[in-house]
Design an enzyme around this catalytic site. Structure first.
Site, PDB file in Angstrom:
ATOM      1  N   GLU A   5       8.281  -3.837  -3.737  1.00 50.44           N
ATOM      2  CA  GLU A   5       8.744  -3.197  -4.977  1.00 50.44           C
ATOM      3  C   GLU A   5       7.560  -2.647  -5.769  1.00 50.44           C
ATOM      4  O   GLU A   5       7.716  -2.136  -6.865  1.00 50.44           O
ATOM      5  CB  GLU A   5       9.524  -4.200  -5.837  1.00 50.44           C
TER       6      GLU A   5
ATOM      7  N   ASN B 299      11.935  -4.088   3.000  1.00 47.51           N
ATOM      8  CA  ASN B 299      12.363  -2.729   2.695  1.00 47.51           C
ATOM      9  C   ASN B 299      11.203  -1.743   2.633  1.00 47.51           C
ATOM     10  O   ASN B 299      10.092  -2.088   2.264  1.00 47.51           O
ATOM     11  CB  ASN B 299      13.119  -2.701   1.356  1.00 47.51           C
TER      12      ASN B 299
ATOM     13  N   ASP C 207      18.022  -1.492  -0.074  1.00 47.37           N
ATOM     14  CA  ASP C 207      17.144  -2.666  -0.202  1.00 47.37           C
ATOM     15  C   ASP C 207      17.621  -3.848   0.644  1.00 47.37           C
ATOM     16  O   ASP C 207      17.624  -4.987   0.193  1.00 47.37           O
ATOM     17  CB  ASP C 207      16.977  -3.104  -1.671  1.00 47.37           C
TER      18      ASP C 207
END
Lengths: 177, 615
Positions: B215, B299, B341
């Protein structure tokens, strides 16, 4: 300096008496400021089929339909990309970080923006074992700093429901004077 | 004659590979001792199964709390303890303390260790900085133990949140060595804002760790260190040039075919692989016979799929690698071009089971994307890919020829496009299951799986990458799956046929690791804080106890002085605590709407406690 438009919450309340059809969304408005120059939100009411917020309690609780302004919507979007991973969905708080909708009880625009830019350590009063990041170098947050406040303020003042994306007015470019 | 040939072959191997060490005798041997719990996954096959049966179906209802231990730390407590001999080792979330408790002496503290000194982690970054780049709470999933082969009389390995791998003397808690793997700080493209949450994984004379930070635009990797001195043995990136990924373009396979040259570079637009994500923070396995380690990658970065066309290889991939050299034998990408995700990091369970009637050396993986995969773990052949929650809707099925999920346009956030809210996607980003590990009982031949039952709206939009800052680019709204109000299920799964056997609805996501035992009892915990024991065959509830806080830790069992103990960490938090604390939807009960509003904060509060039960 941004040109300030004369839309105020008074106008918003007037708007409440108008009923728009689903395909008759009112026009967008630029980003709003209150009388003290603090960023604020705007909304127009109308029976769009989209719940903007709920009013009343228990048996008397009923939905209010309408649209939020685009700037505040941007705040909603940035919150749910950048802030909700700690502060929970809908500024409602989590096991990790406080509910910002309630934090506005003691945070004004100045303190709110300072916290986002500079962060807060445990020593400075963050929750035990916790810290608030400084977002001052993050353009994805900084470009929506005012909009974040608009969104949290709207939640704080009970004018925006929880849950999926709220209905929004069209985008209006801000004009520099 | 045959045996002579074999002998010659063995000796050729000896000569050809002089540097190869023997398997780690201590862990290989002791993983079979049910009195201990020597690695986070129970054994190298990640079964989370115990042969102990003192506590069983008949008497589990009489379970009593034996003792408990407060970690003194708030925040989410994932993972669980190790039991080595008569010492129990338990870790905490940030600041990542480790306690050694003496089971011979009423769990008195033998030593404690805190990597944070004066508010600063070994990497030189402050604890405040590290906390600020943790994706979803301050979690840590536990420590690893090794003995011999460079680990001396016993070493505890801690993967601290600042990405430092620390070797501690198991007897004294003194530091032997430490090495910072990545960089939780700022300024380093594709590296900064990395953190550590996953367990260390010991194989032979090496200890490996993954990395978190997808992220934040971190390009993640798996890195093995020599246990002797902490020197780096090898590092394999999840994406990038072939040399960085330790692949052999002609021999490393995907769906049984060689991946070819530049398999990753060709699947990204421009240099986006440099900030490509692919984090590794789940649970790992090793097949000593095949000599392959298994883990999954997370991801691709960012969450906005529109800006990164291509399959984004090898994010979202199960990887099988040689533990000595790191060279990959096979990959399987579960979610090419992720748009939701659906990290592929969940545990890899190795089980020799019948798959569609044929005995297989299988790998079973319950992915975030809602499909449960059964693979041939030697060849990487895809055998079964079925939904383990019927509400999964983003793909109709997995094409067994190509291995590709058949994505439904309506739920494709890339197809719907930027600044468009794609609604009704199941599962939500936290997956049908997150890291909370499933258990496998060789006795019942059933997999016991803690799951989420949550759907979402997802709206991607454009963001800029700045090293050391969050790099997300999508909004999420999560809500209960349609047709019900429960946010979780605890299910029994047949991995050979790809079928749910039974399913127990739970009000909240089940975020604790399961434990299966030879006593025909399965244990799991809930977010409200209930510890539950159920019948391994029928799922019938046999025991419930409310602990001090919500459970996101994993159940473990061991035996001490003839008595079987069962334990779990309580201490609510993690992504589940963040998402569910305030509930998911507006309280519209007054309107007569379906009462989906459930706020976890009405049930439980913070605080880490190790709970221990016995009869």
């Amino acid at each position: 300096m941004l040109k300030k438009w004369m839309y105020t919450l008074v106008l918003t309340v007037l708007g409440a008496s108008l009923a728009y059809a689903a395909d008759n969304r009112p026009p967008g408005v630029p980003a709003q400021y209150d009388d003290d120059d603090n960023p604020t939100y705007y909304y127009a009411l109308g029976d769009s089929g989209n719940v903007l917020y709920y009013e009343g309690e228990g048996e008397n609780r009923k939905p209010v339909y309408g649209w939020m302004d685009f700037a505040t919507y941007r705040g909603w979007r940035t919150y749910h990309a950048e802030c909700h991973v700690c502060h929970g969905p809908d500024a409602a708080g989590s096991t990790f970080a406080p509910a910002l909708k309630d934090s506005l009880d003691y945070l004004d625009w100045e303190k709110f923006s300072d916290l986002i830019v500079n962060g807060k350590t445990e020593a400075q009063g963050a929750q035990v074992g916790n810290a608030m990041p400084a977002f001052g170098n993050n353009p994805n947050v900084m470009r929506d700093l005012e909009n974040l406040y608009r969104y949290v303020r709207m939640r704080h003042e009970g004018k925006l429901r929880r849950g999926p994306r709220p209905p929004k007015l069209a985008k209006v470019e801000e004009v520099d004077e | 004659m045959k045996s002579i040939v074999k002998l010659v072959l063995v000796c050729v191997a000896c000569v050809a590979l002089p540097g190869v060490v023997q398997a780690n005798d201590w862990l290989l041997k002791n993983q079979n001792d049910p009195k201990q719990w020597v690695m986070p996954t129970g054994n190298y096959s990640a079964h989370r199964y115990s042969r102990l049966n003192q506590i069983n179906r008949g008497n589990v209802g009489r379970l009593k709390m034996a003792w408990n231990f407060s970690t003194g730390v708030l925040r989410g407590h994932e993972g669980g303890p190790l039991v080595i001999g008569s010492t129990l080792y338990i870790h905490t979330p940030i600041p990542n303390k480790v306690f050694a408790l003496d089971l011979d002496n009423d769990a008195r503290i033998i030593w404690e260790y805190n990597p944070v000194k004066g508010g600063v982690y070994p990497s030189g970054d402050t604890m405040d900085r590290v906390i600020s780049v943790m994706c979803c709470d301050n979690v840590n999933r536990g420590v690893a133990y090794a003995e011999g082969q460079g680990a001396g009389d016993g070493t505890i390995f801690l993967h601290a949140a600042d990405t430092t791998l620390i070797a501690l003397d198991a007897k004294t808690g003194r530091e032997k060595w430490k090495v910072t793997n990545m960089d939780p700080g700022t300024g380093n493209r594709g590296v900064s804002a990395s953190t550590g949450t996953g367990v260390p994984f010991v194989v032979k004379d090496k200890v490996g760790i993954g990395c978190s930070g997808a992220e934040f635009g971190v390009r993640c990797n798996w890195t093995m260190y020599n246990m002797k001195d902490g020197s780096r043995a090898w590092r394999a990136y999840s994406m990038g040039p072939d040399d960085d990924m330790l692949v052999d373009p002609r021999r490393t396979t995907h769906m049984l075919k060689p991946i070819g040259r530049d398999s990753s570079l060709d699947s990204w637009k421009g240099d986006q692989w440099e900030t490509g994500g692919g984090s590794i923070w789940g649970w790992y396995a090793w097949d000593p016979k095949a000599d392959l380690i298994y883990y999954g990658t997370g991801n691709p970065s960012t969450w906005n799929p529109v800006v990164r066309p291509g399959d984004n290889r090898w994010s979202m991939t199960i990887m099988a690698r040689n533990p000595d050299t790191g060279v990959a034998k096979w990959f399987y990408q579960m979610t090419p071009f992720d748009e939701w995700d659906y990290d592929g990091v969940n545990e890899m369970i190795l089980a020799d089971i019948k798959v569609k009637g044929k005995k297989r050396r299988a790998l079973v993986h319950f992915d975030r994307n809602g499909f449960a995969y059964t693979m041939d773990r030697i060849t990487g052949e895809l055998l079964v890919a079925e939904k383990y929650d019927p509400v999964v809707n983003w793909a109709t099925h997995v094409d067994m020829k190509t291995g590709r999920p058949q994505v439904v346009d309506r739920y494709s956030t890339a197809h719907q496009g930027e600044d468009v809210n794609t609604t009704g996607i199941c599962p939500a980003a936290l997956g049908t299951k997150d890291q909370q590990p499933a258990a496998y009982s060789p006795k019942s031949n059933i997999f016991y799986v803690p799951t989420n039952h949550v759907c979402m709206d997802y709206e991607p939009f454009r963001v800029d990458y700045v090293a050391g800052n969050a790099y997300v680019g999508a909004t999420l709204s999560m809500y209960p799956a349609p047709g019900g109000t429960n946010l979780g299920n605890f299910i029994a799964w047949d991995a050979g046929e790809g079928k749910i056997l039974w399913s127990i609805p739970e009000p909240f996501s089940v975020w604790s690791g399961a434990l299966a035992t030879a006593g025909d009892v399965v244990f799991y915990g809930t977010l409200e804080g209930y510890a539950k024991a159920i019948d391994a065959k029928s799922g019938k509830n046999l025991y419930t106890f409310k602990t001090a806080s919500g459970i996101i830790g994993n159940f473990h069992t061991w035996m001490h002085e003839g008595k079987q103990y069962v334990s779990v960490l309580s201490g609510v938090g993690g992504w589940a605590g963040i998402g569910l604390a305030a509930g998911l939807t507006e309280d519209t009960a007054g309107l007569g709407a379906v009462g989906a509003y459930k706020a976890l904060h009405n049930y439980t509060k913070l605080g880490g406690v190790l709970n221990v039960w016995s009869l």
